[in-house]
Each structure stands twice: as structure tokens, then as C-alpha cells.
Design a protein around this motif. Sequence first.
Motif, PDB file in Angstrom:
ATOM      1  N   GLN A 116      -7.267  -3.513  -2.878  1.00 18.63           N
ATOM      2  CA  GLN A 116      -6.092  -2.655  -2.738  1.00 18.63           C
ATOM      3  C   GLN A 116      -6.293  -1.334  -3.477  1.00 18.63           C
ATOM      4  O   GLN A 116      -5.936  -0.269  -2.967  1.00 18.63           O
ATOM      5  CB  GLN A 116      -4.855  -3.378  -3.263  1.00 18.63           C
ATOM      6  CG  GLN A 116      -4.425  -4.574  -2.427  1.00 18.63           C
ATOM      7  CD  GLN A 116      -3.202  -5.258  -2.994  1.00 18.63           C
ATOM      8  OE1 GLN A 116      -2.739  -4.934  -4.098  1.00 18.63           O
ATOM      9  NE2 GLN A 116      -2.677  -6.218  -2.256  1.00 18.63           N
ATOM     10  N   VAL A 117      -6.882  -1.409  -4.672  1.00 16.94           N
ATOM     11  CA  VAL A 117      -7.142  -0.189  -5.440  1.00 16.94           C
ATOM     12  C   VAL A 117      -8.079   0.731  -4.676  1.00 16.94           C
ATOM     13  O   VAL A 117      -7.828   1.940  -4.541  1.00 16.94           O
ATOM     14  CB  VAL A 117      -7.745  -0.535  -6.817  1.00 16.94           C
ATOM     15  CG1 VAL A 117      -8.208   0.738  -7.537  1.00 16.94           C
ATOM     16  CG2 VAL A 117      -6.738  -1.279  -7.674  1.00 16.94           C
ATOM     17  N   ARG A 118      -9.164   0.182  -4.152  1.00 18.62           N
ATOM     18  CA  ARG A 118     -10.128   1.008  -3.424  1.00 18.62           C
ATOM     19  C   ARG A 118      -9.528   1.544  -2.124  1.00 18.62           C
ATOM     20  O   ARG A 118      -9.852   2.652  -1.691  1.00 18.62           O
ATOM     21  CB  ARG A 118     -11.396   0.199  -3.151  1.00 18.62           C
ATOM     22  CG  ARG A 118     -12.208  -0.025  -4.416  1.00 18.62           C
ATOM     23  CD  ARG A 118     -13.501  -0.773  -4.198  1.00 18.62           C
ATOM     24  NE  ARG A 118     -13.279  -2.205  -3.985  1.00 18.62           N
ATOM     25  CZ  ARG A 118     -13.633  -2.868  -2.910  1.00 18.62           C
ATOM     26  NH1 ARG A 118     -14.223  -2.235  -1.907  1.00 18.62           N
ATOM     27  NH2 ARG A 118     -13.425  -4.158  -2.811  1.00 18.62           N
ATOM     28  N   ALA A 119      -8.629   0.793  -1.521  1.00 18.20           N
ATOM     29  CA  ALA A 119      -7.953   1.276  -0.312  1.00 18.20           C
ATOM     30  C   ALA A 119      -7.045   2.455  -0.637  1.00 18.20           C
ATOM     31  O   ALA A 119      -7.008   3.456   0.104  1.00 18.20           O
ATOM     32  CB  ALA A 119      -7.156   0.149   0.329  1.00 18.20           C
ATOM     33  N   PRO A 149      -2.026   7.175   2.246  1.00 17.56           N
ATOM     34  CA  PRO A 149      -1.012   6.970   3.290  1.00 17.56           C
ATOM     35  C   PRO A 149      -1.290   5.747   4.164  1.00 17.56           C
ATOM     36  O   PRO A 149      -0.366   4.985   4.483  1.00 17.56           O
ATOM     37  CB  PRO A 149      -1.068   8.269   4.105  1.00 17.56           C
ATOM     38  CG  PRO A 149      -1.628   9.282   3.163  1.00 17.56           C
ATOM     39  CD  PRO A 149      -2.600   8.532   2.321  1.00 17.56           C
ATOM     40  N   MET A 150      -2.548   5.547   4.528  1.00 22.22           N
ATOM     41  CA  MET A 150      -2.869   4.396   5.365  1.00 22.22           C
ATOM     42  C   MET A 150      -2.700   3.086   4.592  1.00 22.22           C
ATOM     43  O   MET A 150      -2.253   2.080   5.160  1.00 22.22           O
ATOM     44  CB  MET A 150      -4.305   4.513   5.880  1.00 22.22           C
ATOM     45  CG  MET A 150      -4.689   3.410   6.862  1.00 22.22           C
ATOM     46  SD  MET A 150      -3.613   3.359   8.317  1.00 22.22           S
ATOM     47  CE  MET A 150      -4.096   4.899   9.122  1.00 22.22           C
ATOM     48  N   ALA A 151      -3.044   3.098   3.302  1.00 21.10           N
ATOM     49  CA  ALA A 151      -2.860   1.897   2.484  1.00 21.10           C
ATOM     50  C   ALA A 151      -1.386   1.520   2.418  1.00 21.10           C
ATOM     51  O   ALA A 151      -1.017   0.343   2.525  1.00 21.10           O
ATOM     52  CB  ALA A 151      -3.421   2.126   1.082  1.00 21.10           C
ATOM     53  N   GLY A 152      -0.527   2.525   2.258  1.00 14.43           N
ATOM     54  CA  GLY A 152       0.902   2.249   2.254  1.00 14.43           C
ATOM     55  C   GLY A 152       1.400   1.772   3.607  1.00 14.43           C
ATOM     56  O   GLY A 152       2.287   0.922   3.690  1.00 14.43           O
ATOM     57  N   ALA A 153       0.794   2.291   4.676  1.00 16.59           N
ATOM     58  CA  ALA A 153       1.225   1.911   6.020  1.00 16.59           C
ATOM     59  C   ALA A 153       0.922   0.455   6.339  1.00 16.59           C
ATOM     60  O   ALA A 153       1.628  -0.180   7.126  1.00 16.59           O
ATOM     61  CB  ALA A 153       0.556   2.821   7.053  1.00 16.59           C
ATOM     62  N   VAL A 154      -0.142  -0.108   5.730  1.00 21.24           N
ATOM     63  CA  VAL A 154      -0.498  -1.505   6.010  1.00 21.24           C
ATOM     64  C   VAL A 154       0.162  -2.471   5.030  1.00 21.24           C
ATOM     65  O   VAL A 154      -0.152  -3.662   5.026  1.00 21.24           O
ATOM     66  CB  VAL A 154      -2.028  -1.699   5.984  1.00 21.24           C
ATOM     67  CG1 VAL A 154      -2.684  -0.856   7.065  1.00 21.24           C
ATOM     68  CG2 VAL A 154      -2.612  -1.377   4.615  1.00 21.24           C
ATOM     69  N   GLY A 155       1.073  -1.962   4.205  1.00 19.36           N
ATOM     70  CA  GLY A 155       1.862  -2.854   3.357  1.00 19.36           C
ATOM     71  C   GLY A 155       1.476  -2.921   1.899  1.00 19.36           C
ATOM     72  O   GLY A 155       2.041  -3.721   1.146  1.00 19.36           O
ATOM     73  N   ILE A 156       0.528  -2.107   1.449  1.00 24.80           N
ATOM     74  CA  ILE A 156       0.144  -2.106   0.034  1.00 24.80           C
ATOM     75  C   ILE A 156       1.168  -1.300  -0.766  1.00 24.80           C
ATOM     76  O   ILE A 156       1.501  -0.172  -0.402  1.00 24.80           O
ATOM     77  CB  ILE A 156      -1.261  -1.517  -0.152  1.00 24.80           C
ATOM     78  CG1 ILE A 156      -2.306  -2.383   0.551  1.00 24.80           C
ATOM     79  CG2 ILE A 156      -1.604  -1.376  -1.629  1.00 24.80           C
ATOM     80  CD1 ILE A 156      -3.711  -1.817   0.490  1.00 24.80           C
TER      81      ILE A 156
END
Length: 307
Positions: A185-188, A194-201
Motif C-alpha cells: 500500500q505504501v509503495r502504491a 490518486p489511483m491508490a485512493g481509487a482502488v480503496g487504499i
Amino acid sequence: MFDYSMSELTAIFAMQGFAGLILFSVFLLMALGLAIIFGQMGVINMAHGEFMILGAYVTYLTSNLFAEYAPGLFDGYFFVAIVLAFLASALLGMLVEWSMIRFLYQRPLDTLLATWGLSLVLQQAYRSIFGAREVGVVIPDWLTGSYPVTDIVELPVSGIFVMVLAVGVTLAVALLMFRSRWGCQVRAVVQNRPMAGAVGINTARVDRLTFALGCGIAGIAGSAFTMIGSTGPSSGQLYIVDTFLVVVFGGAASLLGTVASAFGISQAQSTLEFFLGGSMAKVLTLMVVVLILMVRPQGLFALKVRR
């Protein structure tokens, strides 16, 4: 250098090399925390040295408490102190991130000024609570003494322990960052927020825990620091420049680069200090690092990110 015999030079390089390994251990522990905060989050934390000193003061308090209330368990106090130092620095880091840093993301110069002000506040707080004089911990008996390697070279047990601690923390961070769900999650978040937040992180939670982890590792560095030096309110500022140098030279967000950079800079400073003195050793080391960065500005190991 030319006035020494070959056997004397060998002994000198061996002794200074080991001294450099002890310095490398402190640099590495400090730089690991800063690499996480600066490399992963883009936050210039000028108060990182004060988080280290918090860990040192926690170790000092733990030593005194064990000596007064549990003298029979004194030999094991350092392991308790390491855990408490990590927790104290991590909790303070979490509070600082929630109250100040989270409003300054994507504004590195603002984080520099804010954390520099925080470092002054923490230094004054330490001065008011613990006094202006430096304090030292009582080292347990099993950490005293030295291990003879040759007739000339002896390795202090406390230095060996600090190196083992640094290696253990480095391996733990590597496993956490590259073999755990949270590390993914950190590396994402680093590569594409923005994409990390979009997939639920939960990016805000990742930021807070990442900052807390970096500060907690600085607290462990503070515990290790008590094995090789005394602790004062402004002691952390003696290491902050070298720590930033290690992180930038190794390559931001690169764990391998941080290790390689810490080793090279510590060994160079330790060896040059014997022949040229402390100030000239730092100047020459800095000059070499700057020249290398002019040729390779991304550092020794750059993080490859797909754009």
C-alpha cells in the motif's frame, strides 16, 4: 600516512573500519527513518534528529527506572528501552503528522520550515525537562568490555550490539516494505496516490503510519546512540545533515541505496578523521558526494517508476 609501517597501517585501517561500522549503524538507523519520511512521502523532516534524541532520553529514563526499582532485571533493561523508544517516537510522529504535516503535503519547503520550528520547540522542551547538560546511560555489564581480534585490534561489545541491532531493523523494514500488505500500500501511494485512493487504499492512514514508522526507527537510533555517546537537547542536530546526505546520495526511496550510502560515507569519514581530523574529513566526504551527485543527481540507486 607514509610514516607508518604496513602492519601499523593495517591495524589503523582495521580499527577505523570498525569505528566506521559503528557510525554506519547509527547513520543507517537514522537514514532508514528519514528515507521512509523523505523518500516515500516527500516530507523534509528537519526535526528527525529530535525524534532520535527522544528515543535516547526514553532509554535514559528506562535505565534509571530499572536501576532504582528493578535492579535485578537491570541487565535486560535495554531491550525494554528499545521498544519504549520506538513507541514514544512513533506516537509523537503520529501526533505531529495529524496536527501539522498532513496539511503540508506536496509543499516540501513548507514542511522544511515547519519541522525546523518543531525541532527548536522540541529542543527547548528537552532542555526544560532534562536540563541543558548532557546525560548518559549506565551500560549493562554484558555490553561492556571488548572482543580481541588481534593483539592490536579489539572490538567493543557495545559496538557489535549496535551493528546487530541496525542489521535487524534493516531486515525488518525490508520485509515490512516488500513482503507485507501494508508495504504494498505504501509503495502504491508513492507511485500513484490518486489511483491508490481509487482502488480503496486509505491514503491518509498510510501517510500517518508511514510517518510514525520513520519517527519510531529514529527512536531506535536514539537508543543505539546512547551506547556510543552522551545525550543532550541539541545532540540530534549533529547527525541531521549527515543523515540527509546519506538519503540523497543513496537515492530517495531506495532501501539498498540507503544502506550502501550509509556504509560508504561512514567508512570514508572514519578513516579520513584519523589522518586529517574531523572537520577536514567531513569537507572531503561532502565534496566527493557533491561531485558524484553532479554526475548522477538521482543518487546511487534510483527508484524506477512507470509513468
